[in-house]
Design an enzyme around this catalytic site. Structure first.
Site, PDB file in Angstrom:
ATOM      1  N   CYS A  43       0.826  -1.210   0.000  1.00 43.67           N
ATOM      2  CA  CYS A  43       0.000   0.000   0.000  1.00 43.67           C
ATOM      3  C   CYS A  43       0.859   1.257   0.000  1.00 43.67           C
ATOM      4  CB  CYS A  43      -0.924  -0.010   1.209  1.00 43.67           C
ATOM      5  SG  CYS A  43      -1.792   1.534   1.416  1.00 43.67           S
ATOM      6  N   CYS A  48      -1.551   1.701  -3.049  1.00 45.01           N
ATOM      7  CA  CYS A  48      -2.574   2.736  -2.830  1.00 45.01           C
ATOM      8  C   CYS A  48      -2.026   4.150  -2.752  1.00 45.01           C
ATOM      9  CB  CYS A  48      -3.330   2.497  -1.527  1.00 45.01           C
ATOM     10  SG  CYS A  48      -3.454   0.803  -1.004  1.00 45.01           S
ATOM     11  N   LYS A  51      -0.069   5.454  -5.890  1.00 39.93           N
ATOM     12  CA  LYS A  51      -1.078   5.461  -6.972  1.00 39.93           C
ATOM     13  C   LYS A  51      -2.007   6.663  -6.833  1.00 39.93           C
ATOM     14  CE  LYS A  51      -4.828   4.212  -6.199  1.00 39.93           C
ATOM     15  NZ  LYS A  51      -5.330   2.907  -5.949  1.00 39.93           N
ATOM     16  N   TYR A  99       6.916   4.806   8.959  1.00 44.57           N
ATOM     17  CA  TYR A  99       6.481   3.481   9.428  1.00 44.57           C
ATOM     18  C   TYR A  99       7.562   2.820  10.274  1.00 44.57           C
ATOM     19  CZ  TYR A  99       2.004   3.069   7.062  1.00 44.57           C
ATOM     20  OH  TYR A  99       0.693   3.235   6.708  1.00 44.57           O
ATOM     21  N   GLY A 176      -9.236  -5.973 -16.290  1.00 43.40           N
ATOM     22  CA  GLY A 176     -10.360  -5.021 -16.281  1.00 43.40           C
ATOM     23  C   GLY A 176     -10.777  -4.697 -14.863  1.00 43.40           C
ATOM     24  N   TYR A 178      -9.449  -3.290 -10.704  1.00 44.97           N
ATOM     25  CA  TYR A 178      -9.054  -2.047 -10.034  1.00 44.97           C
ATOM     26  C   TYR A 178      -7.842  -1.412 -10.714  1.00 44.97           C
ATOM     27  CZ  TYR A 178     -11.704  -3.009  -5.698  1.00 44.97           C
ATOM     28  OH  TYR A 178     -12.678  -3.218  -4.768  1.00 44.97           O
ATOM     29  N   ILE A 179      -6.753  -2.196 -10.769  1.00 41.30           N
ATOM     30  CA  ILE A 179      -5.476  -1.611 -11.188  1.00 41.30           C
ATOM     31  C   ILE A 179      -5.535  -1.196 -12.650  1.00 41.30           C
ATOM     32  CG2 ILE A 179      -2.993  -2.077 -11.437  1.00 41.30           C
ATOM     33  CD1 ILE A 179      -3.185  -3.861  -8.949  1.00 41.30           C
ATOM     34  N   GLU A 182      -7.603   2.023 -12.909  1.00 47.23           N
ATOM     35  CA  GLU A 182      -6.942   3.174 -12.285  1.00 47.23           C
ATOM     36  C   GLU A 182      -5.762   3.648 -13.137  1.00 47.23           C
ATOM     37  OE1 GLU A 182      -8.184   2.374  -7.644  1.00 47.23           O
ATOM     38  OE2 GLU A 182      -6.160   1.857  -8.240  1.00 47.23           O
ATOM     39  N   ARG A 199      -9.962 -10.410 -20.625  1.00 48.75           N
ATOM     40  CA  ARG A 199     -10.347 -11.748 -21.115  1.00 48.75           C
ATOM     41  C   ARG A 199     -11.863 -11.917 -21.233  1.00 48.75           C
ATOM     42  NH1 ARG A 199      -9.248 -15.659 -15.851  1.00 48.75           N
ATOM     43  NH2 ARG A 199     -10.557 -14.487 -14.426  1.00 48.75           N
ATOM     44  N   GLY A 263      -4.917  -9.383 -11.404  1.00 49.61           N
ATOM     45  CA  GLY A 263      -5.072  -9.978 -10.085  1.00 49.61           C
ATOM     46  C   GLY A 263      -3.739 -10.119  -9.364  1.00 49.61           C
ATOM     47  N   ASP A 304      -3.376  -9.730   2.618  1.00 48.55           N
ATOM     48  CA  ASP A 304      -3.559 -10.300   1.271  1.00 48.55           C
ATOM     49  C   ASP A 304      -3.115 -11.757   1.157  1.00 48.55           C
ATOM     50  OD1 ASP A 304      -4.440  -7.809   0.630  1.00 48.55           O
ATOM     51  OD2 ASP A 304      -2.872  -7.346  -0.828  1.00 48.55           O
ATOM     52  N   THR A 312      -6.209  -2.678   2.004  1.00 46.95           N
ATOM     53  CA  THR A 312      -5.372  -2.252   3.122  1.00 46.95           C
ATOM     54  C   THR A 312      -6.132  -2.113   4.446  1.00 46.95           C
ATOM     55  OG1 THR A 312      -3.885  -1.153   1.624  1.00 46.95           O
ATOM     56  CG2 THR A 312      -3.847  -0.379   3.900  1.00 46.95           C
ATOM     57  N   HIS A 438     -26.598  22.220   0.420  1.00 47.96           N
ATOM     58  CA  HIS A 438     -26.783  22.739  -0.929  1.00 47.96           C
ATOM     59  C   HIS A 438     -25.884  23.934  -1.200  1.00 47.96           C
ATOM     60  CE1 HIS A 438     -28.959  23.449  -4.608  1.00 47.96           C
ATOM     61  NE2 HIS A 438     -29.044  24.729  -4.289  1.00 47.96           N
ATOM     62  N   GLU A 443     -25.518  16.058  -1.726  1.00 49.50           N
ATOM     63  CA  GLU A 443     -26.932  16.223  -1.368  1.00 49.50           C
ATOM     64  C   GLU A 443     -27.829  15.255  -2.157  1.00 49.50           C
ATOM     65  OE1 GLU A 443     -28.960  19.936  -2.508  1.00 49.50           O
ATOM     66  OE2 GLU A 443     -27.319  20.309  -3.901  1.00 49.50           O
TER      67      GLU A 443
HETATM   68  P1  NDP Z   1      -8.820  -7.413  -9.932  1.00 49.42           P
HETATM   69  O1  NDP Z   1      -9.171  -8.616  -9.173  1.00 49.42           O
HETATM   70  O2  NDP Z   1      -9.446  -6.118  -9.585  1.00 49.42           O
HETATM   71  O3  NDP Z   1      -9.117  -7.671 -11.464  1.00 49.42           O
HETATM   72  C1  NDP Z   1      -8.490  -8.713 -12.140  1.00 49.42           C
HETATM   73  C2  NDP Z   1      -8.772  -8.570 -13.615  1.00 49.42           C
HETATM   74  O4  NDP Z   1      -7.919  -9.440 -14.315  1.00 49.42           O
HETATM   75  C3  NDP Z   1     -10.188  -8.924 -13.984  1.00 49.42           C
HETATM   76  O5  NDP Z   1     -10.600  -8.054 -15.000  1.00 49.42           O
HETATM   77  C4  NDP Z   1     -10.062 -10.365 -14.500  1.00 49.42           C
HETATM   78  O6  NDP Z   1     -10.915 -10.632 -15.563  1.00 49.42           O
HETATM   79  C5  NDP Z   1      -8.653 -10.389 -15.049  1.00 49.42           C
HETATM   80  N1  NDP Z   1      -8.010 -11.691 -14.855  1.00 49.42           N
HETATM   81  C6  NDP Z   1      -7.993 -12.420 -13.731  1.00 49.42           C
HETATM   82  N2  NDP Z   1      -7.260 -13.534 -13.913  1.00 49.42           N
HETATM   83  C7  NDP Z   1      -6.810 -13.486 -15.166  1.00 49.42           C
HETATM   84  C8  NDP Z   1      -6.005 -14.355 -15.965  1.00 49.42           C
HETATM   85  N3  NDP Z   1      -5.559 -15.506 -15.483  1.00 49.42           N
HETATM   86  N4  NDP Z   1      -5.740 -13.980 -17.242  1.00 49.42           N
HETATM   87  C9  NDP Z   1      -6.217 -12.823 -17.739  1.00 49.42           C
HETATM   88  N5  NDP Z   1      -6.995 -11.993 -17.046  1.00 49.42           N
HETATM   89  C10 NDP Z   1      -7.278 -12.320 -15.785  1.00 49.42           C
HETATM   90  O7  NDP Z   1      -7.225  -7.355  -9.899  1.00 49.42           O
HETATM   91  P2  NDP Z   1      -6.182  -6.171  -9.895  1.00 49.42           P
HETATM   92  O8  NDP Z   1      -4.902  -6.799 -10.305  1.00 49.42           O
HETATM   93  O9  NDP Z   1      -6.692  -4.999 -10.649  1.00 49.42           O
HETATM   94  O10 NDP Z   1      -6.104  -5.777  -8.368  1.00 49.42           O
HETATM   95  C11 NDP Z   1      -5.791  -6.767  -7.389  1.00 49.42           C
HETATM   96  C12 NDP Z   1      -6.475  -6.456  -6.092  1.00 49.42           C
HETATM   97  O11 NDP Z   1      -5.830  -5.368  -5.464  1.00 49.42           O
HETATM   98  C13 NDP Z   1      -7.924  -6.029  -6.248  1.00 49.42           C
HETATM   99  O12 NDP Z   1      -8.792  -7.126  -6.280  1.00 49.42           O
HETATM  100  C14 NDP Z   1      -8.133  -5.173  -5.031  1.00 49.42           C
HETATM  101  O13 NDP Z   1      -8.541  -5.980  -3.979  1.00 49.42           O
HETATM  102  C15 NDP Z   1      -6.766  -4.589  -4.755  1.00 49.42           C
HETATM  103  N6  NDP Z   1      -6.699  -3.192  -5.213  1.00 49.42           N
HETATM  104  C16 NDP Z   1      -7.522  -2.270  -4.634  1.00 49.42           C
HETATM  105  C17 NDP Z   1      -7.520  -0.962  -5.037  1.00 49.42           C
HETATM  106  C18 NDP Z   1      -8.437   0.006  -4.395  1.00 49.42           C
HETATM  107  O14 NDP Z   1      -8.946  -0.279  -3.323  1.00 49.42           O
HETATM  108  N7  NDP Z   1      -8.721   1.158  -5.016  1.00 49.42           N
HETATM  109  C19 NDP Z   1      -6.608  -0.485  -6.082  1.00 49.42           C
HETATM  110  C20 NDP Z   1      -5.793  -1.541  -6.642  1.00 49.42           C
HETATM  111  C21 NDP Z   1      -5.852  -2.834  -6.206  1.00 49.42           C
HETATM  112  P3  NDP Z   1     -12.456 -11.034 -15.445  1.00 49.42           P
HETATM  113  O15 NDP Z   1     -13.070 -10.232 -14.345  1.00 49.42           O
HETATM  114  O16 NDP Z   1     -12.973 -10.681 -16.773  1.00 49.42           O
HETATM  115  O17 NDP Z   1     -12.483 -12.486 -15.157  1.00 49.42           O
END
Ligand code: NDP
Length: 449
Positions: A43, A48, A51, A99, A176, A178-179, A182, A199, A263, A304, A312, A438, A443
């Protein structure tokens, strides 16, 4: 004299490990924490915090456009990535120090080495030194999952994105979630030609469909390109230092950078968990009970690496609950993993708490939906054609709010307070009874129809 060197040995000084260690120490335990990289964890060091700073930096691109209709004309504006990058990295250094100070001020011994469990109560450090502990806490986090295929070694992860020497002119971001969303927003605002490749045909699967659709629509409007139902076949480095990406459909694209955000996987390799008989789950996560205890009575895991909710504040709560339970002397404390608010710092951001409309319909049968689809005042004057959406999901039987979902500028800032109301079990009538502030975007929350 204790028969062990330490009461608690924590492996990993990230969000969960730091909280657990300093609270355990404050309860009087003799605590050491091993960290092979930097104190603060994902984080603070490469997640976080840096970012969010990049998100702020990126958003100025829009603000500098939008300010025109507010009478501001800024001549000669230009963006310097190296300046932002280095400022962000300098702040990461500051936080790493803060920290470290926190742990030291609480009497926690920091051991800057990799640690491996070598026996039920024994830990072997990279230097070869062996220590023993009554309790062991594993808080080593997760790392980006990097798929393997020909040329996949050319792709970066979010870890490297913070250190780039320049903003790539073009970037493919795989994923597709979070990361991906963002960083797509960040790079797009900095002028990269961004393509998200996923995918499936779904973005941010766990969020409400209306918000996901709205983000997709706005992202396309901002110039982000999407390729759904697409799989990678290979990446090849070209003579001019670009990357030729080939998809299984046969289509090819040449870009300056490829980033994977598909992921994050628990960091369990080389920890020696097998030496103590710690059980893992199907996804390689450490299996724990509601008190974060593994199948081995004196070994716990938080954050994690347990792959419960990879956020976090959740890891921090788990670390706190562990320390309270094991060293606090009171009743055991379990973290409530329900109704956790979350946000995606896309452009614009999404924030949510509770059930989506789809989940509520599946779980409750009869639900009522209230919505506000509006153009924020600032966007109206700026001439920015970007609408926000607020959605409240209620149980039709008793009016109780089951979920709130927003996509809007500053949505995460508004959501934190709204999440208190949802967690407390308030009803739509409670919101209606609250006077609006307002003019504000917030609101809309108490004026939903
Ligand atoms: P996410 O779990 O958010 O998304 C993973 C994406 O990768 C999905 O679109 C999924 O597709 C795709 N995917 C998963 N496995 C595969 C694979 N084997 N091959 C190809 N595509 C794949 O993961 P992130 O990496 O974006 O983030 C990891 C975690 O970190 C998040 O789940 C979240 O908990 C944390 N995070 C939180 C943030 C916040 O709080 N703002 C910011 C960044 C990270 P599909 O859904 O189509 O299956």
């Amino acid at each position: 004299m204790s028969e062990y060197d330490y009461d608690l040995f924590t492996i990993g000084a990230g969000s969960g490990g730091v909280r657990a260690s300093r609270v355990a120490s404050a309860y009087g335990a003799k605590v050491a924490v091993a960290e092979e990289y930097r104190v603060g964890g994902t984080c603070v060091i490469r997640g976080c915090v840096p970012k969010k700073m990049l998100v702020y930096g990126a958003h100025f691109a829009e603000d500098l456009e939008d300010c025109r209709n507010f009478g501001w004309e800024i001549e000669g504006k230009k963006f310097d990535w190296i300046k932002l990058r280095d400022a962000v990295l300098a702040d990461v250094d500051r936080l790493n120090g803060a920290y470290t100070d926190t742990l030291e001020n609480h009497g926690v011994e920091i051991i800057n080495e990799r640690a491996e469990i070598s026996g039920p109560h024994e830990i072997t450090l990279a230097s070869g030194r062996k220590v023993t502990a009554k309790y062991i806490l594993v808080a080593v986090g997760a790392r980006p999952f990097m798929p393997q295929f020909p040329g996949s070694e050319h792709a970066i992860s979010s870890n490297e994105a913070f250190h780039l020497d320049k903003v790539p002119e073009s970037i493919i971001i795989a994923g597709g979630g979070y990361i991906a969303n963002e960083f797509a927003g960040i790079f797009n605002e900095f002028g990269s030609k961004v393509t998200i490749v996923n995918r499936s045909d779904q973005l941010l699967r766990s969020y409400d469909e209306s918000l996901r659709d709205r983000l997709l629509q706005i992202s396309i409007m901002k110039g982000i390109d999407f390729k759904f139902n697409t799989h990678f076949e290979s990446i090849e480095k070209t003579e001019d230092g670009q990357y030729k990406v080939r998809f299984t459909s046969g289509e090819e694209r040449v870009v300056e950078c490829v980033m994977f955000a598909v992921g994050r996987v628990p960091n369990i390799e080389g920890l020696g968990l097998e030496n103590a008989g710690v059980e893992l789950g199907e996804r390689g996560e450490i299996k724990v009970d509601r008190f974060s205890k593994t199948n081995v009575d004196h070994i716990y895991a938080v954050g994690d690496v347990t792959d419960r909710v990879q956020l976090t504040p959740v890891a921090i709560r788990e670390g706190q609950a562990f320390a309270d339970t094991v060293f606090g002397g009171g009743d055991p404390v379990a973290v409530d993993h329900s109704c956790i608010p979350s946000a995606v710092f896309s452009h614009p951001p999404i924030a949510a708490v509770g059930l989506t409309e789809g989940e509520a319909r599946n779980q409750c049968g009869s639900v009522k939906i209230y919505q506000s689809d509006f153009r924020p005042m600032k966007n109206v004057l700026a001439g920015r054609n970007e609408r926000s959406l607020f959605k409240m999901v209620c149980d039709a039987a008793d009016d109780r709010i089951l979920g709130i979902h927003m996509i809007a500028p500053e949505a995460p800032e508004m959501m934190q307070a709204a999440a208190v109301a949802v967690k407390a079990g308030l009803t739509k009538a409670d919101f209606d009874a609250t006077t609006a502030i307002h003019p504000s975007m917030a609101e809309e929350l108490v004026l939903l129809k």
